[in-house]
Write an enzyme that holds these catalytic residues in place. Structure first.
Site, PDB file in Angstrom:
ATOM      1  N   GLY A   1       5.116 -11.244  -2.261  1.00  0.00           N
ATOM      2  CA  GLY A   1       5.556 -12.527  -2.780  1.00  0.00           C
ATOM      3  C   GLY A   1       7.025 -12.499  -3.135  1.00  0.00           C
ATOM      4  N   GLY A   2       7.423 -11.421  -3.790  1.00  0.00           N
ATOM      5  CA  GLY A   2       8.813 -11.249  -4.148  1.00  0.00           C
ATOM      6  C   GLY A   2       9.114  -9.782  -4.386  1.00  0.00           C
ATOM      7  N   MET A   3      10.381  -9.428  -4.368  1.00  0.00           N
ATOM      8  CA  MET A   3      10.808  -8.066  -4.670  1.00  0.00           C
ATOM      9  C   MET A   3      12.013  -8.153  -5.592  1.00  0.00           C
ATOM     10  SD  MET A   3      10.237  -4.934  -4.568  1.00  0.00           S
ATOM     11  CE  MET A   3       8.862  -5.005  -3.419  1.00  0.00           C
ATOM     12  N   GLU A   4      11.905  -7.465  -6.745  1.00  0.00           N
ATOM     13  CA  GLU A   4      12.827  -7.665  -7.852  1.00  0.00           C
ATOM     14  C   GLU A   4      14.093  -6.825  -7.766  1.00  0.00           C
ATOM     15  OE1 GLU A   4       9.735  -4.560  -9.113  1.00  0.00           O
ATOM     16  OE2 GLU A   4       9.777  -6.399  -7.946  1.00  0.00           O
ATOM     17  N   ASN A   5      14.787  -6.834  -6.644  1.00  0.00           N
ATOM     18  CA  ASN A   5      16.044  -6.094  -6.560  1.00  0.00           C
ATOM     19  C   ASN A   5      17.038  -6.646  -7.582  1.00  0.00           C
ATOM     20  OD1 ASN A   5      15.035  -4.875  -4.054  1.00  0.00           O
ATOM     21  ND2 ASN A   5      15.433  -6.895  -3.190  1.00  0.00           N
TER      22      ASN A   5
ATOM     23  N   HIS B   1       8.585 -14.430 -12.422  1.00  0.00           N
ATOM     24  CA  HIS B   1       8.097 -13.049 -12.444  1.00  0.00           C
ATOM     25  C   HIS B   1       9.215 -12.080 -12.046  1.00  0.00           C
ATOM     26  CE1 HIS B   1       4.937  -9.931 -12.184  1.00  0.00           C
ATOM     27  NE2 HIS B   1       5.699  -9.438 -11.208  1.00  0.00           N
ATOM     28  N   GLU B   2       9.912 -12.392 -10.952  1.00  0.00           N
ATOM     29  CA  GLU B   2      10.971 -11.495 -10.507  1.00  0.00           C
ATOM     30  C   GLU B   2      12.128 -11.476 -11.502  1.00  0.00           C
ATOM     31  OE1 GLU B   2       9.764  -9.753  -8.355  1.00  0.00           O
ATOM     32  OE2 GLU B   2       8.225 -11.124  -7.623  1.00  0.00           O
TER      33      GLU B   2
ATOM     34  N   HIS C   1      11.409  -9.151 -14.352  1.00  0.00           N
ATOM     35  CA  HIS C   1      11.671  -7.748 -14.007  1.00  0.00           C
ATOM     36  C   HIS C   1      13.091  -7.321 -14.383  1.00  0.00           C
ATOM     37  CE1 HIS C   1       8.220  -5.935 -12.125  1.00  0.00           C
ATOM     38  NE2 HIS C   1       8.051  -6.930 -11.288  1.00  0.00           N
TER      39      HIS C   1
ATOM     40  N   GLU D   1       4.648  -3.804 -14.243  1.00  0.00           N
ATOM     41  CA  GLU D   1       4.022  -5.066 -13.866  1.00  0.00           C
ATOM     42  C   GLU D   1       3.256  -5.756 -14.995  1.00  0.00           C
ATOM     43  OE1 GLU D   1       4.971  -6.508 -11.447  1.00  0.00           O
ATOM     44  OE2 GLU D   1       5.700  -4.989 -10.039  1.00  0.00           O
TER      45      GLU D   1
ATOM     46  N   ASP E   1       0.042   2.266  -1.595  1.00  0.00           N
ATOM     47  CA  ASP E   1      -0.280   1.042  -0.864  1.00  0.00           C
ATOM     48  C   ASP E   1      -1.788   0.830  -0.752  1.00  0.00           C
ATOM     49  OD1 ASP E   1       2.362   0.346  -0.446  1.00  0.00           O
ATOM     50  OD2 ASP E   1       2.500   1.443   1.439  1.00  0.00           O
TER      51      ASP E   1
ATOM     52  N   TYR F   1      -1.067  -5.408 -13.209  1.00  0.00           N
ATOM     53  CA  TYR F   1      -0.509  -6.689 -13.613  1.00  0.00           C
ATOM     54  C   TYR F   1      -1.367  -7.328 -14.714  1.00  0.00           C
ATOM     55  CZ  TYR F   1       2.140  -6.614  -9.168  1.00  0.00           C
ATOM     56  OH  TYR F   1       2.969  -6.290  -8.128  1.00  0.00           O
TER      57      TYR F   1
ATOM     58  N   ARG G   1       2.234 -12.037   4.427  1.00  0.00           N
ATOM     59  CA  ARG G   1       2.109 -11.650   3.016  1.00  0.00           C
ATOM     60  C   ARG G   1       0.747 -11.006   2.782  1.00  0.00           C
ATOM     61  NH1 ARG G   1       2.889 -15.814  -2.116  1.00  0.00           N
ATOM     62  NH2 ARG G   1       2.630 -14.262  -3.788  1.00  0.00           N
ATOM     63  N   MET G   2       0.739  -9.797   2.255  1.00  0.00           N
ATOM     64  CA  MET G   2      -0.507  -9.038   2.120  1.00  0.00           C
ATOM     65  C   MET G   2      -1.494  -9.705   1.168  1.00  0.00           C
ATOM     66  SD  MET G   2       0.623  -5.040   2.255  1.00  0.00           S
ATOM     67  CE  MET G   2       1.734  -5.131   0.848  1.00  0.00           C
ATOM     68  N   LYS G   3      -0.997 -10.493   0.227  1.00  0.00           N
ATOM     69  CA  LYS G   3      -1.880 -11.205  -0.685  1.00  0.00           C
ATOM     70  C   LYS G   3      -2.812 -12.135   0.059  1.00  0.00           C
ATOM     71  CE  LYS G   3      -1.793 -14.103  -4.825  1.00  0.00           C
ATOM     72  NZ  LYS G   3      -0.943 -14.833  -5.804  1.00  0.00           N
TER      73      LYS G   3
END
Length: 574
Positions: free
Chosen positions: A239-243, A266-267, A270, A289, A346, A354, A523-525
């Site tokens: 969904g997102g990645m918090e870089n 959410h991101e 982080h 998380e 993974d 979460y 998206r894996m979700k």
């Protein structure tokens, strides 16, 4: 050997790297990266140094002054989880002379199992050619767009702790220009300029600056200066990645009603819990998380109201209950503090860190009161910022700052026990109770009336669907969809929740929509529940054939991590 991390060959007796200077050259014709890395160590060291490598070929390790070759070795075998062990052997004289020992490595990637990079190739969802996506914060977005000329060079940007340089030295075919929109004094949205994605993303995330201000009020100063957003192709598996400073997002969070901003919340959260304070190893992933889920919901509550926050908690609760069923044969991964020795993260990625992590923090808040917990959070973040910590460090800090808390809450049960503790709880709100009541009515054959759902958006429908039985009469689902067109929803949370029910209920009227969904997003979700519903259970030979065909046709459009997840599901049931 004194390992720090079950997923690393690193030896805790070796000095850690304090700085890494990384230069990258992207060879799109072969989908490889040529690179050099200069490691700066925290202290002198005279023995071997262990590093991790995966799908890398190391051509040389060099003396930092003379650039003469230094001995190194790469393990001949590859661990399925950790990859290969890279051992460097710097000379004693060098280690004794330099407090910060700099070791240059020359590296290139192998075009196999590229988990950390995704080359967009013809056939990828959203892709027609290769593209290097870079952000304007590094002055490289324009120079790396399609049509850039050979030899174009990005400028150096020096910002606080970072010294970022991008050098673009190859011609790229035009894939689609990356455009941007300012949505706040600290936030710019980047996406493909063609089509509607960029404009839609700017509208969806228009409230980002308000969320940053709320986050600062709740958790302290925002330490990262910028908070920019990059919308990636549909093949992005998360969904997102918090870089820090540049968050990556899937386009599926653009829903058209600003509710996708909750993923941004959410991101953003982080930035305090996950980037500012980080879990020491993946065994303590909940520290990233669980805290971030709690912080996200506090931001959402402040910006969008208590009812919306309650919906989020309710959706999360249903997800946590479902994860208990998923891990019923291996309850280790229903703990917060886990043992992942020999386990691929993974394979056990789930909502447990979460949602159980959120529930734990929410339980502490209820015990000591929100004002006291807010002060505790600010002190926690200020104390541990820019550090990596583990569960015991958090618990010791909690007990020191909230005396007697261990007598009120069973901290060991919450962190090391399996399942859902009895003092966890569902949210309490009128809207949550109404939706659950309507879902219970559907079980008895009652369709929700139009006036009852007239003001529902995606979250309300998602919570409603999550509270339905996993298998209902196919005719009931068809009637529900005829009224409200849930299978065609633009909100993928709603669409996938409905399609999962349709598959489990043997309703094949929606197979064409299932196929379309599995081929247009990575998206894996969404992939995990749909493929699982298709192949899980007996008497589903037609669905299994259907799933296998879709995966064969869509596989190259998925990120390698997503490919592995789907392959694991299929191998278990086919």
């Amino acid at each position: 050997m004194a390992p720090i991390d079950p997923h690393s060959f690193t030896d805790s007796s070796h000095p850690l790297a304090t700085h890494i200077s990384l230069s990258l050259y992207f060879d799109f014709s072969s989908s490889t990266i040529l690179a050099s890395a200069l490691l700066s160590l925290s202290s002198p060291h005279s023995g071997p140094i262990s590093l991790d490598a995966r799908s890398l070929s190391i051509s040389a390790v060099l003396h930092p002054q003379t650039l003469s070759p230094l001995p190194f070795s790469l393990s001949s075998t590859t661990d399925p989880v950790k990859g290969q062990s890279l051992t460097l052997r710097p000379p004693v004289a060098l280690a004794a002379a330099d407090l910060r020992q700099n070791l240059p490595l020359r590296i290139h990637t192998v075009p196999v199992d590229p988990r950390a990079v995704d080359f967009s190739v013809p056939g990828h969802a959203g892709g027609a050619d290769s593209v290097l996506r870079a952000a304007e914060r590094a002055k490289a977005a324009r120079s790396c767009d399609g049509g850039a000329t050979r030899g174009s060079t990005a400028a150096c940007v020096r910002r606080g702790r970072d010294d970022i340089r991008f050098r673009h030295t190859c011609s790229l075919s035009r894939w689609g220009e990356i455009g941007s929109r300012e949505v706040g004094p600290r936030t710019r949205v980047y996406a493909e300029a063609a089509g509607e994605v960029l404009d839609a993303a700017a509208r969806e995330f228009a409230g980002t600056d308000e969320m940053i201000r709320v986050g600062e009020r709740l958790f302290g100063a925002y330490e990262w200066e910028r908070f920019d957003l990059l919308v990636l192709p549909p093949s992005f598996p998360y969904g997102g990645m918090e870089n820090p400073r540049m968050v990556f997002l899937t386009p599926t969070v653009i829903k058209g009603d600003a509710s996708g901003g909750q993923v941004v919340a959410h991101e953003l959260a982080h930035s305090w819990t996950g980037n500012l304070i980080t879990n020491k190893t993946n065994d303590h992933f909940w520290l990233n998380e669980g805290f971030t889920t709690y912080a996200e919901r506090r931001i959402v509550e402040a910006v969008q109201g208590e009812d919306i926050a309650a919906l989020n908690i309710g959706i999360g609760w249903r997800g946590l209950v479902e994860e208990m069923e998923r891990f019923k044969d291996n309850m280790e991964f229903t703990k917060l503090k886990t043992n992942q020795e020999g386990v691929d993260p993974d394979d056990v990625y789930s909502q447990v860190p979460y949602e159980k992590g959120f529930q734990f923090l929410w339980r502490i808040e209820r015990q000591i009161g929100r004002p006291a917990f807010d002060e505790f959070l600010k002190k926690y973040i200020a104390t541990f910022k820019f550090q990596s910590i583990d569960t015991d460090m958090f618990l010791n800090f909690l007990k020191a700052n909230v005396p007697g808390i261990e007598n009120e809450i069973d901290l060991e049960l919450w962190t090391e026990g399996t399942g859902i503790p009895s003092d966890a709880m569902e949210p309490v709100s009128n809207i949550y109770a109404k939706i659950v009541s309507l879902a219970n009515g559907f079980k008895l054959g009652r369709m929700p009336r139009e006036d009852e759902v007239a003001d529902w958006r995606g979250q309300e429908w998602e919570l409603y669907l999550e509270n339905l039985p996993k298998s209902v009469e196919a005719s009931q689902l068809s009637a529900l969809d005829a009224c409200y067109r849930l299978a065609e929803s633009k909100d993928y949370e709603v669409k996938v929740a409905f399609l999962q029910l349709a598959i489990s209920s043997g309703c094949r009227d929606h197979h064409s929509e299932v196929e379309r969904t599995l081929k247009e997003v990575g998206r894996m979700k969404y992939l995990r529940p749909l493929y699982t519903a298709l192949v899980q259970g007996s008497g589903k030979e037609e669905e299994k054939i259907f799933a296998k065909r879709i995966f064969l046709e869509a596989r190259d459009c998925y990120h390698p991590i997503a490919q592995g997840v789907v392959e694991s599901i299929l191998s278990k049931h086919l």
